[in-house]
Design a protein around this motif. Sequence first.
Motif, short mmCIF file in Angstrom:
data_model
loop_
_atom_site.label_atom_id
_atom_site.label_comp_id
_atom_site.label_asym_id
_atom_site.label_seq_id
_atom_site.Cartn_x
_atom_site.Cartn_y
_atom_site.Cartn_z
N SER A 57 -4.42 6.66 -6.37
CA SER A 57 -4.82 6.39 -4.76
C SER A 57 -4.77 7.63 -4.11
CB SER A 57 -3.93 5.25 -4.06
OG SER A 57 -4.25 5.39 -2.70
N LYS A 58 -3.64 8.36 -4.32
CA LYS A 58 -3.50 9.60 -3.56
C LYS A 58 -4.68 10.60 -4.21
CE LYS A 58 -0.39 8.40 -0.82
NZ LYS A 58 -0.51 8.23 0.51
N LEU A 59 -4.97 10.49 -5.37
CA LEU A 59 -5.89 11.41 -5.80
C LEU A 59 -7.35 11.22 -5.43
CD1 LEU A 59 -4.85 11.56 -9.69
CD2 LEU A 59 -4.77 13.51 -8.04
N ARG A 60 -7.31 9.89 -5.05
CA ARG A 60 -8.73 9.54 -4.46
C ARG A 60 -8.72 10.02 -2.78
NH1 ARG A 60 -7.91 4.81 -7.41
NH2 ARG A 60 -6.98 3.70 -5.67
N GLU A 61 -7.64 10.03 -2.23
CA GLU A 61 -7.70 10.73 -0.82
C GLU A 61 -7.59 12.25 -1.20
OE1 GLU A 61 -4.03 9.85 1.34
OE2 GLU A 61 -4.09 7.70 1.01
N ILE A 62 -7.17 12.84 -2.11
CA ILE A 62 -7.23 14.39 -2.26
C ILE A 62 -8.69 14.45 -2.36
CG2 ILE A 62 -6.83 16.37 -3.81
CD1 ILE A 62 -3.83 14.87 -4.06
N GLU A 63 -9.39 13.71 -3.14
CA GLU A 63 -10.94 14.14 -3.47
C GLU A 63 -11.79 13.77 -2.30
OE1 GLU A 63 -14.47 12.80 -6.42
OE2 GLU A 63 -12.65 11.63 -6.52
N ARG A 64 -11.37 12.88 -1.34
CA ARG A 64 -12.19 12.48 -0.34
C ARG A 64 -12.18 13.72 0.71
NH1 ARG A 64 -10.08 8.17 0.36
NH2 ARG A 64 -8.84 8.19 2.59
N TYR A 65 -10.89 13.90 1.11
CA TYR A 65 -10.59 15.08 2.36
C TYR A 65 -10.68 16.33 1.65
CZ TYR A 65 -8.28 11.57 4.93
OH TYR A 65 -7.71 10.49 5.70
N SER A 66 -11.01 16.50 0.46
CA SER A 66 -11.37 17.84 -0.15
C SER A 66 -13.06 17.79 0.21
CB SER A 66 -11.12 18.03 -1.62
OG SER A 66 -9.93 18.18 -2.13
N ASN A 67 -13.67 16.88 -0.23
CA ASN A 67 -15.16 16.82 0.36
C ASN A 67 -15.30 17.15 1.92
OD1 ASN A 67 -15.77 16.36 -2.31
ND2 ASN A 67 -15.93 14.11 -2.14
N LYS A 68 -14.57 16.34 2.57
CA LYS A 68 -14.44 16.66 4.10
C LYS A 68 -14.28 17.97 4.32
CE LYS A 68 -13.64 11.86 5.64
NZ LYS A 68 -12.55 11.06 6.64
N LEU A 69 -13.24 18.51 3.94
CA LEU A 69 -12.87 19.96 4.04
C LEU A 69 -14.09 20.98 3.42
CD1 LEU A 69 -10.96 22.22 4.67
CD2 LEU A 69 -10.02 22.15 2.36
N ALA A 70 -14.67 20.56 2.57
CA ALA A 70 -15.81 21.44 2.21
C ALA A 70 -16.93 21.26 3.17
CB ALA A 70 -16.43 21.02 0.65
N THR A 71 -17.20 20.38 3.56
CA THR A 71 -18.39 20.02 4.72
C THR A 71 -18.05 20.78 5.87
OG1 THR A 71 -18.70 17.90 3.64
CG2 THR A 71 -19.67 18.19 5.86
N SER A 72 -16.87 20.61 6.42
CA SER A 72 -16.51 21.26 7.75
C SER A 72 -16.42 22.98 7.39
CB SER A 72 -14.93 20.68 7.84
OG SER A 72 -14.82 19.56 8.26
N ASN A 73 -15.98 23.54 6.14
CA ASN A 73 -15.98 25.02 5.97
C ASN A 73 -17.68 25.24 6.09
OD1 ASN A 73 -13.31 25.17 6.16
ND2 ASN A 73 -13.33 24.85 3.71
N LYS A 74 -18.53 24.54 5.35
CA LYS A 74 -19.68 24.71 5.44
C LYS A 74 -20.49 24.68 6.81
CE LYS A 74 -24.31 23.45 3.38
NZ LYS A 74 -24.89 22.34 2.32
N LYS A 75 -20.09 23.94 7.69
CA LYS A 75 -20.60 23.88 8.90
C LYS A 75 -19.95 24.83 10.02
CE LYS A 75 -21.35 18.76 9.55
NZ LYS A 75 -20.90 17.68 10.36
N ILE A 76 -18.80 25.13 9.40
CA ILE A 76 -17.95 26.38 10.42
C ILE A 76 -18.95 27.59 10.10
CG2 ILE A 76 -16.19 28.06 10.38
CD1 ILE A 76 -14.52 25.20 10.08
N ALA A 77 -19.19 27.83 8.69
CA ALA A 77 -20.03 28.99 8.27
C ALA A 77 -21.37 29.05 8.88
CB ALA A 77 -20.13 29.23 6.95
N ILE A 78 -22.28 28.01 9.11
CA ILE A 78 -23.37 27.89 9.54
C ILE A 78 -23.19 28.39 11.10
CG2 ILE A 78 -25.07 26.28 10.35
CD1 ILE A 78 -24.76 24.77 7.85
N LEU A 79 -22.22 27.54 11.73
CA LEU A 79 -21.90 27.87 13.18
C LEU A 79 -21.52 29.33 13.51
CD1 LEU A 79 -20.01 24.49 14.10
CD2 LEU A 79 -22.22 25.13 14.86
#
Length: 349
Positions: A57-79
């Motif tokens: 369960s925690k590995l799935r959380e890590i994977e989900r939040y890692s995807n969100k973190l990658a999306t946020s970092n991508k948006k931050i770079a664009i911004l």
Amino acid sequence: MALIDTYRNNVARKKKELSNLQSDKASEIKKASDSEKKIIAAKNSISRTKSGSIIRSKLREIERYSNKLATSNKKIAILENKTASKSKEIASEEKKMQNEETKEFKKREQIEAKRKKETQKHMKDLQSSIAKHDSLHIQTQKEIADLRKVPEKITVLFIASNPLDQQQLRLDEEAREIELMIRKSEYRDSVFFVTKWAARPLDILQAINEINPTIIHFSGHGSDEDELVFQDNSGKTKLIAKEAIVQTMVSTSDDIRLVFFNTCFSYGQAESLIEHVDAAIGMNTTIGDDAARIFAAQFYSAIGFGYSVYKAFQQAKSALMLEGIPEENTPELYVKKSIEIQEMILVNP
């Protein structure tokens, strides 16, 4: 809208856009921080448990939040790229605004310099005008005094004579037309029109003494021997010599300013009178009934509008031409030497 206002509006709008980008970037940074915290918390949970289901369960959380973190970092770079670009745009617009402000400042300086130059010229002209003030003041006072000499009301004495043994003229039509045109003029209340009919020689003296006219208008017949045709006690012709007319004007009112001979061959009488009155009108040959009527009516109309005797005379000649009556050269205007005829106004406007 001025160009500088456009630049100012652009700067304000782009700064607001930059502020929105920075706000969006801050929001994404917070999301990335939250995702990192979730990932760290999930990893700590894995390290503290031996349960396979919890670990999965925690590995799935890590994977989900890692995807969100990658999306946020991508948006931050664009911004960040957009923020940098927007900052350059703002700097460019501010430079344009500064350049335009410099131009406006120089333009205002030029306008102010021109205004000072014009003010100096105006002051110089004003000083020159002040230097002439005394002479202008004297001239103005003289003009005011001259205007005060113009009466508020004038009287026109219309003297008509049409003996029974002469060709009958339409003198009543002439009088009616003159009175009508006076009533239609602007200052009609300033012109008093009086008629004397079937005039005999002594009637002239009586009428002048009674009425004290400003203008005397003779209407009827004239002879080529400088004589006016009046009628005797029986209604027949009685000739009055030029000298008698002149003596009559000399011996009567000092208020007579114009004598109008609307009779044939009356130029000699008019010319002789200007030693004693300001102006006189006479005919250098015969004049037709219609011409006499139209000329006189228009003359008194112009007088009633406050025009000078000269202008009224010219308008009366124009009326003959407009009516197609080729007698505009028959009337003659004679003026005393001391009189400026173009300034001789009988009705005070």
